[in-house]
Scaffold this active site. Structure first.
Site, PDB file in Angstrom:
ATOM      1  NE  ARG A 157      -3.916  -2.135   2.129  1.00 43.96           N
ATOM      2  CZ  ARG A 157      -3.744  -3.133   2.992  1.00 43.96           C
ATOM      3  NH1 ARG A 157      -2.800  -3.074   3.911  1.00 43.96           N
ATOM      4  NH2 ARG A 157      -4.513  -4.186   2.933  1.00 43.96           N
ATOM      5  CE  LYS A 213      -0.796  13.762 -15.292  1.00 44.07           C
ATOM      6  NZ  LYS A 213      -1.104  14.151 -16.685  1.00 44.07           N
ATOM      7  CD  GLU A 268       7.214  16.030 -23.624  1.00 44.55           C
ATOM      8  OE1 GLU A 268       6.551  17.059 -23.340  1.00 44.55           O
ATOM      9  OE2 GLU A 268       6.693  14.935 -23.907  1.00 44.55           O
ATOM     10  CE  LYS A 310       5.283  17.375 -14.968  1.00 44.20           C
ATOM     11  NZ  LYS A 310       5.356  16.126 -15.727  1.00 44.20           N
ATOM     12  CD  GLU A 349      -3.779  16.755 -16.934  1.00 44.36           C
ATOM     13  OE1 GLU A 349      -2.664  16.272 -16.657  1.00 44.36           O
ATOM     14  OE2 GLU A 349      -4.352  16.613 -18.020  1.00 44.36           O
ATOM     15  NE  ARG A 378       0.548  17.068 -13.894  1.00 45.11           N
ATOM     16  CZ  ARG A 378       1.136  16.209 -13.065  1.00 45.11           C
ATOM     17  NH1 ARG A 378       0.781  16.173 -11.799  1.00 45.11           N
ATOM     18  NH2 ARG A 378       2.083  15.398 -13.493  1.00 45.11           N
ATOM     19  CG  ASN A 418      -1.635  17.295 -21.398  1.00 40.78           C
ATOM     20  OD1 ASN A 418      -0.668  16.611 -21.075  1.00 40.78           O
ATOM     21  ND2 ASN A 418      -2.736  17.341 -20.676  1.00 40.78           N
ATOM     22  CG  HIS A 442       1.398  16.020 -25.017  1.00 42.41           C
ATOM     23  ND1 HIS A 442       2.251  17.101 -25.055  1.00 42.41           N
ATOM     24  CD2 HIS A 442       2.095  15.018 -24.396  1.00 42.41           C
ATOM     25  CE1 HIS A 442       3.394  16.773 -24.465  1.00 42.41           C
ATOM     26  NE2 HIS A 442       3.326  15.528 -24.064  1.00 42.41           N
ATOM     27  CG  HIS A 446      -3.154  10.437 -28.124  1.00 41.03           C
ATOM     28  ND1 HIS A 446      -2.732   9.488 -27.227  1.00 41.03           N
ATOM     29  CD2 HIS A 446      -4.331   9.974 -28.629  1.00 41.03           C
ATOM     30  CE1 HIS A 446      -3.610   8.507 -27.182  1.00 41.03           C
ATOM     31  NE2 HIS A 446      -4.597   8.771 -28.026  1.00 41.03           N
ATOM     32  CG  HIS A 455       5.630  11.013 -25.936  1.00 38.39           C
ATOM     33  ND1 HIS A 455       4.264  11.091 -26.093  1.00 38.39           N
ATOM     34  CD2 HIS A 455       5.968  11.993 -25.068  1.00 38.39           C
ATOM     35  CE1 HIS A 455       3.796  12.078 -25.332  1.00 38.39           C
ATOM     36  NE2 HIS A 455       4.809  12.632 -24.702  1.00 38.39           N
TER      37      HIS A 455
HETATM   38  P1  NAD Z   1      12.308   5.327 -22.340  1.00 40.74           P
HETATM   39  O1  NAD Z   1      12.191   5.184 -20.899  1.00 40.74           O
HETATM   40  O2  NAD Z   1      11.777   4.241 -23.194  1.00 40.74           O
HETATM   41  O3  NAD Z   1      13.847   5.593 -22.714  1.00 40.74           O
HETATM   42  C1  NAD Z   1      14.209   5.732 -24.058  1.00 40.74           C
HETATM   43  C2  NAD Z   1      15.337   4.769 -24.437  1.00 40.74           C
HETATM   44  O4  NAD Z   1      16.574   5.271 -23.931  1.00 40.74           O
HETATM   45  C3  NAD Z   1      15.186   3.382 -23.855  1.00 40.74           C
HETATM   46  O5  NAD Z   1      15.638   2.433 -24.787  1.00 40.74           O
HETATM   47  C4  NAD Z   1      16.112   3.421 -22.646  1.00 40.74           C
HETATM   48  O6  NAD Z   1      16.565   2.138 -22.259  1.00 40.74           O
HETATM   49  C5  NAD Z   1      17.237   4.270 -23.164  1.00 40.74           C
HETATM   50  N1  NAD Z   1      18.013   4.982 -22.155  1.00 40.74           N
HETATM   51  C6  NAD Z   1      17.553   5.595 -21.046  1.00 40.74           C
HETATM   52  N2  NAD Z   1      18.542   6.271 -20.453  1.00 40.74           N
HETATM   53  C7  NAD Z   1      19.650   6.068 -21.175  1.00 40.74           C
HETATM   54  C8  NAD Z   1      20.980   6.531 -21.054  1.00 40.74           C
HETATM   55  N3  NAD Z   1      21.339   7.374 -20.097  1.00 40.74           N
HETATM   56  N4  NAD Z   1      21.885   6.116 -21.978  1.00 40.74           N
HETATM   57  C9  NAD Z   1      21.502   5.292 -22.996  1.00 40.74           C
HETATM   58  N5  NAD Z   1      20.247   4.858 -23.177  1.00 40.74           N
HETATM   59  C10 NAD Z   1      19.346   5.249 -22.270  1.00 40.74           C
HETATM   60  O7  NAD Z   1      11.595   6.675 -22.871  1.00 40.74           O
HETATM   61  P2  NAD Z   1      11.453   8.134 -22.243  1.00 40.74           P
HETATM   62  O8  NAD Z   1      11.337   9.030 -23.409  1.00 40.74           O
HETATM   63  O9  NAD Z   1      12.451   8.413 -21.217  1.00 40.74           O
HETATM   64  O10 NAD Z   1      10.038   8.066 -21.499  1.00 40.74           O
HETATM   65  C11 NAD Z   1       8.850   7.795 -22.194  1.00 40.74           C
HETATM   66  C12 NAD Z   1       7.833   7.285 -21.213  1.00 40.74           C
HETATM   67  O11 NAD Z   1       7.560   8.300 -20.261  1.00 40.74           O
HETATM   68  C13 NAD Z   1       6.504   6.908 -21.823  1.00 40.74           C
HETATM   69  O12 NAD Z   1       6.088   5.659 -21.320  1.00 40.74           O
HETATM   70  C14 NAD Z   1       5.570   8.003 -21.354  1.00 40.74           C
HETATM   71  O13 NAD Z   1       4.245   7.556 -21.197  1.00 40.74           O
HETATM   72  C15 NAD Z   1       6.178   8.392 -20.055  1.00 40.74           C
HETATM   73  N6  NAD Z   1       5.885   9.763 -19.643  1.00 40.74           N
HETATM   74  C16 NAD Z   1       5.396   9.953 -18.396  1.00 40.74           C
HETATM   75  C17 NAD Z   1       5.126  11.222 -17.941  1.00 40.74           C
HETATM   76  C18 NAD Z   1       4.659  11.431 -16.531  1.00 40.74           C
HETATM   77  O14 NAD Z   1       4.282  12.543 -16.172  1.00 40.74           O
HETATM   78  N7  NAD Z   1       4.699  10.415 -15.713  1.00 40.74           N
HETATM   79  C19 NAD Z   1       5.361  12.320 -18.763  1.00 40.74           C
HETATM   80  C20 NAD Z   1       5.862  12.106 -20.033  1.00 40.74           C
HETATM   81  C21 NAD Z   1       6.127  10.817 -20.463  1.00 40.74           C
HETATM   82 ZN    ZN Z   2       4.919  14.308 -23.370  1.00 37.86          ZN
END
Ligand code: NAD
Ligand code: ZN
Length: 361
Positions: A122, A144, A186, A228, A238, A242, A246, A249, A253, A266
């Site tokens: 929990r 999030k 971003e 942020k 949100e 907040r 987006n 986005h 999307h 993304h």
């Molecule tokens: P990711 O986590 O898939 O990382 C991208 C790639 O880079 C992966 O292959 C990873 O293994 C590699 N990688 C990471 N760090 C590295 C490093 N230092 N050196 C070499 N390779 C490295 O993608 P991302 O763009 O970081 O995140 C996307 C995700 O984030 C999505 O699932 C999205 O939904 C989520 N997201 C969440 C929020 C939130 O508010 N929680 C906001 C935006 C996006």
């Molecule tokens: Zn985004």
């Protein structure tokens, strides 16, 4: 080396974002976290081999046991089955409800670790150690957390805040260039919605950012996190403001869903989506042509697409209507209302279709 600290103010759930070089190995980075006998580093099979040993060594003096679990890499593994690997590891090692989780990786690892921390017994404390630009400026901040469902992205999750966010800028040096550009989308996002001076700064320092100059990265990550933190501090769940985060986005999307998730990153979809949203803002008389062309040139220079895939306006509109952010089928667009300020509003389908047709080939 220089250390920046950004505070995120959420009452008794407030925390700090640390931004700097060589943070992973510094004992001070990990000081004053909740006391516990065990820690679990959650990473993936790409990031783990590069950085997990260093984090493990830094945490060893603080916890009796430090375990590591490496998840399979990729958005396609952001699911129940992979989430369960975290619980298997925790339960298998007899981890108690004070165990601290450390999310070492990009947004996928961060979102999954955060959700696991929210659920395990929990709720256990967790720390974000983001290693992508996107995760440092966006996903690791704000609480999030989620996994995907076959029917929709990020559909199963929780709001759950970390104890700390540690952005070690050195980790960005090993990031693939395409991921750098996706993260820059971003970063650029924060300019038109909140701070045009920051957009001017990005414009002037884009080459340094693309070359991963540590000083330029430090400022970009810090200013992004400040904006942020300012937004999330006013509207954690949100209900209102907040939503401006987006920007780009809604169109983005539709690109991701229309092409099939994973085709474009993304951040690439968001970059192109922001160009479309700027055009829509102009059509509605909110910004002028000079803003749109300047903004489009910046997106292109950041290595991001400025022309959308030609899926047809109907396909775009369909995906925008079923987006989580739509309300009762009404598409909500984040638009630029004089540069530096965003508004959330609807727009006539016919006008949106014209923008899509004009932005795609
Ligand atoms: P990711 O986590 O898939 O990382 C991208 C790639 O880079 C992966 O292959 C990873 O293994 C590699 N990688 C990471 N760090 C590295 C490093 N230092 N050196 C070499 N390779 C490295 O993608 P991302 O763009 O970081 O995140 C996307 C995700 O984030 C999505 O699932 C999205 O939904 C989520 N997201 C969440 C929020 C939130 O508010 N929680 C906001 C935006 C996006
Ligand atoms: Zn985004």
């Amino acid at each position: 080396s220089h250390l920046e600290r950004v505070a995120i103010d959420l009452g008794d759930r407030s925390y700090s974002i640390l931004i700097g070089e060589q943070l992973l190995d510094a004992a001070s980075t990990w000081a004053d976290l909740p006391k516990a006998s065990a820690a679990l580093i959650v990473t993936n099979d790409t990031v783990g081999p590069i950085y997990a040993e260093r984090l493990q060594a830094a945490l060893a003096p603080l916890y009796k046991q430090v375990h590591t679990v490496a998840l399979p890499d990729g958005e396609s593994h952001k699911d129940w089955q992979t989430l369960n690997l975290i619980f298997d590891e925790l339960l298998g090692k007899g981890a108690d409800r004070k165990t601290v989780l450390f999310a070492l990786g990009g947004g996928v690892v961060g979102d999954m670790t955060g959700f696991a921390a929210a659920c395990y017994m929990r709720g256990v404390p967790f720390v974000q150690v983001p290693t992508t630009l996107l995760a440092q400026v966006d996903s690791s901040v704000g609480g999030k957390t989620a996994i995907n469902h076959p029917i929709g992205k990020n559909m199963i999750g929780a709001f759950y805040q970390p104890q700390r966010v540690v952005c070690d800028l050195d980790t960005l040096q090993t990031l693939p260039q395409r991921e750098m550009s996706a993260g820059l989308a971003e970063v650029i996002k924060y300019g038109p919605i909140a701070d045009m001076q920051f957009l001017d700064w990005i414009d002037a320092n884009l080459d340094a950012l693309l070359a991963r100059d540590p000083k330029a990265l430090a400022h970009a990550v810090k200013r992004s996190c400040e904006i942020k933190a300012w937004v999330v501090g006013q509207d954690e769940r949100e209900g209102g403001i907040r939503a401006i985060l987006n920007f780009g986005h809604t169109f983005g999307h539709a690109i991701e869903a229309g092409l099939g998730f994973g085709e474009w990153l993304h951040g690439e979809a968001v970059g192109c989506g922001m160009v479309m949203a700027s055009h829509l803002s102009q059509r509605l008389g909110l910004v002028d042509e000079a803003f749109v062309s300047r903004f489009t040139a910046l997106i292109e220079r950041a290595g991001l697409p400025i022309v959308g895939p030609k899926l047809g306006a109907d396909v775009y509109l369909h995906h925008m209507r079923v987006d989580k952010k739509a309300e009762a089928g009404e598409i909500k667009f984040v638009l630029i209302d004089k540069p530096g300020t965003a508004i959330v509003r609807g727009a006539p389908d016919a006008l949106v279709a014209q923008v899509i047709d004009g932005c795609c080939e």
